[in-house]
Design a protein around this motif. Structure first.
Motif, PDB file in Angstrom:
ATOM      1  N   VAL A 106       0.858  -1.189   0.000  1.00  0.00           N
ATOM      2  CA  VAL A 106       0.000   0.000   0.000  1.00  0.00           C
ATOM      3  C   VAL A 106       0.891   1.235   0.000  1.00  0.00           C
ATOM      4  O   VAL A 106       1.942   1.258   0.645  1.00  0.00           O
ATOM      5  CB  VAL A 106      -0.975   0.012   1.194  1.00  0.00           C
ATOM      6  CG1 VAL A 106      -2.049  -1.045   1.024  1.00  0.00           C
ATOM      7  CG2 VAL A 106      -0.254  -0.180   2.530  1.00  0.00           C
ATOM      8  N   ILE A 107       0.475   2.240  -0.739  1.00  0.00           N
ATOM      9  CA  ILE A 107       1.284   3.440  -0.947  1.00  0.00           C
ATOM     10  C   ILE A 107       0.403   4.655  -0.701  1.00  0.00           C
ATOM     11  O   ILE A 107      -0.703   4.754  -1.235  1.00  0.00           O
ATOM     12  CB  ILE A 107       1.848   3.489  -2.378  1.00  0.00           C
ATOM     13  CG1 ILE A 107       2.707   2.247  -2.660  1.00  0.00           C
ATOM     14  CG2 ILE A 107       2.648   4.767  -2.606  1.00  0.00           C
ATOM     15  CD1 ILE A 107       3.078   2.082  -4.129  1.00  0.00           C
ATOM     16  N   GLY A 108       0.914   5.591   0.102  1.00  0.00           N
ATOM     17  CA  GLY A 108       0.192   6.834   0.359  1.00  0.00           C
ATOM     18  C   GLY A 108       1.012   8.030  -0.080  1.00  0.00           C
ATOM     19  O   GLY A 108       2.226   8.102   0.186  1.00  0.00           O
ATOM     20  N   VAL A 109       0.351   8.979  -0.746  1.00  0.00           N
ATOM     21  CA  VAL A 109       1.057  10.132  -1.300  1.00  0.00           C
ATOM     22  C   VAL A 109       0.075  11.285  -1.468  1.00  0.00           C
ATOM     23  O   VAL A 109      -1.127  11.080  -1.650  1.00  0.00           O
ATOM     24  CB  VAL A 109       1.721   9.733  -2.641  1.00  0.00           C
ATOM     25  CG1 VAL A 109       0.688   9.349  -3.683  1.00  0.00           C
ATOM     26  CG2 VAL A 109       2.667  10.796  -3.145  1.00  0.00           C
ATOM     27  N   SER A 110       0.612  12.492  -1.405  1.00  0.00           N
ATOM     28  CA  SER A 110      -0.235  13.671  -1.589  1.00  0.00           C
ATOM     29  C   SER A 110       0.494  14.652  -2.497  1.00  0.00           C
ATOM     30  O   SER A 110       0.834  14.294  -3.630  1.00  0.00           O
ATOM     31  CB  SER A 110      -0.588  14.283  -0.222  1.00  0.00           C
ATOM     32  OG  SER A 110      -1.502  15.338  -0.375  1.00  0.00           O
ATOM     33  N   VAL A 158       4.112   2.132   2.234  1.00  0.00           N
ATOM     34  CA  VAL A 158       5.068   3.135   1.771  1.00  0.00           C
ATOM     35  C   VAL A 158       4.422   4.509   1.880  1.00  0.00           C
ATOM     36  O   VAL A 158       3.349   4.738   1.314  1.00  0.00           O
ATOM     37  CB  VAL A 158       5.484   2.877   0.306  1.00  0.00           C
ATOM     38  CG1 VAL A 158       6.584   3.851  -0.111  1.00  0.00           C
ATOM     39  CG2 VAL A 158       5.918   1.439   0.096  1.00  0.00           C
ATOM     40  N   LEU A 159       5.073   5.434   2.576  1.00  0.00           N
ATOM     41  CA  LEU A 159       4.561   6.792   2.716  1.00  0.00           C
ATOM     42  C   LEU A 159       5.510   7.752   2.018  1.00  0.00           C
ATOM     43  O   LEU A 159       6.712   7.786   2.327  1.00  0.00           O
ATOM     44  CB  LEU A 159       4.404   7.158   4.194  1.00  0.00           C
ATOM     45  CG  LEU A 159       3.587   8.410   4.498  1.00  0.00           C
ATOM     46  CD1 LEU A 159       2.149   8.261   3.996  1.00  0.00           C
ATOM     47  CD2 LEU A 159       3.602   8.711   5.989  1.00  0.00           C
ATOM     48  N   LEU A 160       4.951   8.532   1.098  1.00  0.00           N
ATOM     49  CA  LEU A 160       5.749   9.412   0.248  1.00  0.00           C
ATOM     50  C   LEU A 160       5.434  10.885   0.535  1.00  0.00           C
ATOM     51  O   LEU A 160       4.804  11.210   1.529  1.00  0.00           O
ATOM     52  CB  LEU A 160       5.471   9.088  -1.227  1.00  0.00           C
ATOM     53  CG  LEU A 160       5.691   7.643  -1.673  1.00  0.00           C
ATOM     54  CD1 LEU A 160       5.303   7.480  -3.146  1.00  0.00           C
ATOM     55  CD2 LEU A 160       7.129   7.201  -1.441  1.00  0.00           C
ATOM     56  N   THR A 161       5.877  11.732  -0.339  1.00  0.00           N
ATOM     57  CA  THR A 161       5.709  13.175  -0.235  1.00  0.00           C
ATOM     58  C   THR A 161       4.258  13.586   0.023  1.00  0.00           C
ATOM     59  O   THR A 161       3.330  12.968  -0.495  1.00  0.00           O
ATOM     60  CB  THR A 161       6.219  13.848  -1.532  1.00  0.00           C
ATOM     61  OG1 THR A 161       5.984  15.249  -1.486  1.00  0.00           O
ATOM     62  CG2 THR A 161       5.523  13.294  -2.770  1.00  0.00           C
ATOM     63  N   GLY A 219      -1.478   5.382  10.177  1.00  0.00           N
ATOM     64  CA  GLY A 219      -1.735   4.142   9.458  1.00  0.00           C
ATOM     65  C   GLY A 219      -0.467   3.335   9.228  1.00  0.00           C
ATOM     66  O   GLY A 219      -0.473   2.102   9.339  1.00  0.00           O
ATOM     67  N   LEU A 220       0.635   4.021   8.931  1.00  0.00           N
ATOM     68  CA  LEU A 220       1.892   3.312   8.731  1.00  0.00           C
ATOM     69  C   LEU A 220       2.378   2.704  10.048  1.00  0.00           C
ATOM     70  O   LEU A 220       2.887   1.583  10.066  1.00  0.00           O
ATOM     71  CB  LEU A 220       2.945   4.262   8.146  1.00  0.00           C
ATOM     72  CG  LEU A 220       4.203   3.588   7.617  1.00  0.00           C
ATOM     73  CD1 LEU A 220       3.902   2.716   6.403  1.00  0.00           C
ATOM     74  CD2 LEU A 220       5.264   4.632   7.253  1.00  0.00           C
ATOM     75  N   ARG A 221       2.194   3.435  11.138  1.00  0.00           N
ATOM     76  CA  ARG A 221       2.544   2.867  12.445  1.00  0.00           C
ATOM     77  C   ARG A 221       1.709   1.620  12.724  1.00  0.00           C
ATOM     78  O   ARG A 221       2.217   0.628  13.244  1.00  0.00           O
ATOM     79  CB  ARG A 221       2.342   3.901  13.551  1.00  0.00           C
ATOM     80  CG  ARG A 221       2.690   3.352  14.946  1.00  0.00           C
ATOM     81  CD  ARG A 221       2.557   4.408  16.021  1.00  0.00           C
ATOM     82  NE  ARG A 221       1.182   4.845  16.166  1.00  0.00           N
ATOM     83  CZ  ARG A 221       0.778   5.765  17.053  1.00  0.00           C
ATOM     84  NH1 ARG A 221       1.675   6.356  17.838  1.00  0.00           N
ATOM     85  NH2 ARG A 221      -0.495   6.118  17.115  1.00  0.00           N
ATOM     86  N   HIS A 222       0.425   1.655  12.344  1.00  0.00           N
ATOM     87  CA  HIS A 222      -0.433   0.482  12.545  1.00  0.00           C
ATOM     88  C   HIS A 222       0.071  -0.710  11.730  1.00  0.00           C
ATOM     89  O   HIS A 222       0.044  -1.846  12.211  1.00  0.00           O
ATOM     90  CB  HIS A 222      -1.877   0.825  12.162  1.00  0.00           C
ATOM     91  CG  HIS A 222      -2.861  -0.248  12.477  1.00  0.00           C
ATOM     92  ND1 HIS A 222      -3.163  -0.635  13.760  1.00  0.00           N
ATOM     93  CD2 HIS A 222      -3.613  -1.043  11.669  1.00  0.00           C
ATOM     94  CE1 HIS A 222      -4.061  -1.612  13.742  1.00  0.00           C
ATOM     95  NE2 HIS A 222      -4.341  -1.876  12.474  1.00  0.00           N
ATOM     96  N   ILE A 223       0.544  -0.464  10.518  1.00  0.00           N
ATOM     97  CA  ILE A 223       1.139  -1.538   9.718  1.00  0.00           C
ATOM     98  C   ILE A 223       2.312  -2.159  10.472  1.00  0.00           C
ATOM     99  O   ILE A 223       2.429  -3.385  10.575  1.00  0.00           O
ATOM    100  CB  ILE A 223       1.589  -1.005   8.340  1.00  0.00           C
ATOM    101  CG1 ILE A 223       0.360  -0.684   7.472  1.00  0.00           C
ATOM    102  CG2 ILE A 223       2.492  -2.014   7.623  1.00  0.00           C
ATOM    103  CD1 ILE A 223       0.694   0.030   6.175  1.00  0.00           C
ATOM    104  N   ALA A 224       3.191  -1.318  11.019  1.00  0.00           N
ATOM    105  CA  ALA A 224       4.341  -1.824  11.766  1.00  0.00           C
ATOM    106  C   ALA A 224       3.898  -2.591  13.005  1.00  0.00           C
ATOM    107  O   ALA A 224       4.469  -3.637  13.338  1.00  0.00           O
ATOM    108  CB  ALA A 224       5.264  -0.665  12.141  1.00  0.00           C
ATOM    109  N   GLU A 225       2.876  -2.090  13.695  1.00  0.00           N
ATOM    110  CA  GLU A 225       2.387  -2.760  14.903  1.00  0.00           C
ATOM    111  C   GLU A 225       1.795  -4.131  14.585  1.00  0.00           C
ATOM    112  O   GLU A 225       1.816  -5.027  15.429  1.00  0.00           O
ATOM    113  CB  GLU A 225       1.341  -1.883  15.594  1.00  0.00           C
ATOM    114  CG  GLU A 225       1.920  -0.648  16.252  1.00  0.00           C
ATOM    115  CD  GLU A 225       0.872   0.339  16.739  1.00  0.00           C
ATOM    116  OE1 GLU A 225       1.232   1.246  17.491  1.00  0.00           O
ATOM    117  OE2 GLU A 225      -0.312   0.205  16.345  1.00  0.00           O
ATOM    118  N   GLN A 226       1.277  -4.303  13.373  1.00  0.00           N
ATOM    119  CA  GLN A 226       0.725  -5.586  12.953  1.00  0.00           C
ATOM    120  C   GLN A 226       1.794  -6.515  12.369  1.00  0.00           C
ATOM    121  O   GLN A 226       1.485  -7.597  11.874  1.00  0.00           O
ATOM    122  CB  GLN A 226      -0.396  -5.378  11.929  1.00  0.00           C
ATOM    123  CG  GLN A 226      -1.586  -4.586  12.441  1.00  0.00           C
ATOM    124  CD  GLN A 226      -2.221  -5.223  13.657  1.00  0.00           C
ATOM    125  OE1 GLN A 226      -2.546  -6.405  13.645  1.00  0.00           O
ATOM    126  NE2 GLN A 226      -2.381  -4.457  14.726  1.00  0.00           N
TER     127      GLN A 226
END
Length: 197
Positions: A17-21, A133-136, A145-152
């Motif tokens: 999953v990829i997040g970007v703005s 993956v969290l981008l610009t 949400g990325l922290r939740h991925i790591a916690e899982q």
């Protein structure tokens, strides 16, 4: 980057999953350049899009890339080797049966689609078999949400803020927790390609 740099727990990733703005079109173009037609993982992207405006992301990237590219629809099954984009005006969620669902729940960080919504639902579905993956970007969406991925137990990746066109989003993640890797786009691309090995 050699395979030993990918820790064993993350060697069997099943989805990305990829997040970007802000700055996302350029960042995604660099990140996904050269992905082969037989890439074996689904790639699911939330790019912040103004509501009421038709998204051209799937059309643009279908022309740019060898990957199959689709705009995600409600109840659509998630297929390996396909790049999906969230449609405007809806949160994109992953159900436990690995189909998409669309939601009109309230905005998160002023955004719908929101990165946090995708990341959290995908983490609950894939657990340690997910890479995020969290981008610009210009706000804090995606950090929790990325922290939740790591916690899982999943793999958390952040674009190097020094390279990001707008560094607010990656810096928000780094202020919240320590991801597994902070890399420039070229390094992230190489790592994602290795995950399919």
């Amino acid at each position: 980057m050699n395979n030993e740099h990918i820790h064993r727990p993350y060697a069997r990733v099943e989805a990305v999953v990829i997040g970007v703005s802000a700055g996302g079109l350029d960042a995604l173009s660099v990140l996904l350049e050269g992905f082969p037609t037989d890439y074996g993982l689904p790639l699911i992207v939330v790019q912040h899009i103004p509501e009421g405006v038709a998204s051209q992301l799937a059309v643009i990237f279908d022309r740019k890339l060898a990957l199959r590219v689709k705009e995600a629809n409600d109840k659509m099954p998630i297929e390996s080797g396909c790049l999906y984009f969230a449609p405007p005006g809806y949160h994109l969620l992953v159900e436990t049966n690995r189909h998409f669902s669309l939601s009109i729940d309230p905005r998160v960080h002023f955004s719908r689609p929101a990165i946090d919504a995708l990341f959290e639902s995908a983490a609950d579905t894939w657990g340690p078999a997910l890479a995020g993956v969290l981008l610009t970007g210009a706000n804090a969406d995606g950090a929790a949400g990325l922290r939740h991925i790591a916690e899982q137990g999943g793999l958390a990746l952040v674009q190097d803020p020094a390279e990001a066109q707008v560094d607010t989003m990656p810096r928000s993640a780094l202020a919240l927790f320590t991801p597994h890797h902070v890399l420039p786009l070229a390094g992230l691309r190489e790592l994602l390609l290795q995950l399919d090995c």
